[in-house]
Design a protein around this motif. Sequence first.
Motif, short mmCIF file in Angstrom:
data_model
loop_
_atom_site.label_atom_id
_atom_site.label_comp_id
_atom_site.label_asym_id
_atom_site.label_seq_id
_atom_site.Cartn_x
_atom_site.Cartn_y
_atom_site.Cartn_z
N PHE A 43 -5.51 -11.36 -6.37
CA PHE A 43 -4.25 -10.70 -6.03
C PHE A 43 -3.11 -11.26 -6.87
N CYS A 44 -3.02 -12.58 -6.97
CA CYS A 44 -1.95 -13.22 -7.74
C CYS A 44 -2.05 -12.86 -9.22
N LYS A 45 -3.25 -12.85 -9.74
CA LYS A 45 -3.44 -12.50 -11.16
C LYS A 45 -2.98 -11.07 -11.41
N GLU A 46 -3.35 -10.15 -10.53
CA GLU A 46 -2.96 -8.76 -10.69
C GLU A 46 -1.43 -8.62 -10.60
N LYS A 77 7.91 -3.82 -20.88
CA LYS A 77 8.48 -2.48 -21.03
C LYS A 77 10.00 -2.52 -20.98
N LEU A 78 10.54 -3.27 -20.04
CA LEU A 78 11.99 -3.37 -19.93
C LEU A 78 12.62 -3.98 -21.18
N LEU A 79 12.02 -5.03 -21.68
CA LEU A 79 12.54 -5.69 -22.87
C LEU A 79 12.38 -4.80 -24.11
N ASP A 80 11.28 -4.06 -24.17
CA ASP A 80 11.09 -3.13 -25.28
C ASP A 80 12.15 -2.02 -25.25
N SER A 81 12.53 -1.62 -24.07
CA SER A 81 13.53 -0.55 -23.96
C SER A 81 14.90 -1.02 -24.47
N LEU A 82 15.13 -2.30 -24.48
CA LEU A 82 16.38 -2.83 -25.03
C LEU A 82 16.44 -2.68 -26.56
N THR A 104 3.66 -7.59 -13.31
CA THR A 104 5.03 -8.03 -13.54
C THR A 104 5.28 -8.24 -15.03
N ASP A 105 4.32 -8.85 -15.71
CA ASP A 105 4.44 -9.07 -17.15
C ASP A 105 4.55 -7.74 -17.89
N GLU A 106 3.72 -6.79 -17.52
CA GLU A 106 3.75 -5.48 -18.17
C GLU A 106 5.10 -4.80 -17.95
N GLN A 107 5.63 -4.89 -16.74
CA GLN A 107 6.93 -4.29 -16.44
C GLN A 107 8.04 -4.96 -17.25
N LEU A 108 7.98 -6.27 -17.35
CA LEU A 108 9.00 -6.98 -18.12
C LEU A 108 8.94 -6.64 -19.60
#
Length: 66
Positions: free
Chosen positions: A45-48, A59-64, A53-57
């Motif tokens: 669960f923690c790994k997932e 994407k957010l940073l790439d959008s910048l 969270t890493d994938e979302q971050l």
Amino acid sequence: MQDEQLTYTSAMKELEEIVQKLQSTDCEIDQLCQLTERSVKLLAFCKEKLTKTDEQLVKLLDSLDN
């Protein structure tokens, strides 16, 4: 704790409690398999959660950059 209500923080807390039980002289051999099985589920669960969270971050940073 019900898995439906599980958070990363609560999973980590439960893992810490399991480690303490496993290190205790009070841990019975009958509990060993049950505690290990629960630990594996919590770790998955923690790994997932960390991966998502890493994938979302990322994407957010790439959008910048756009």
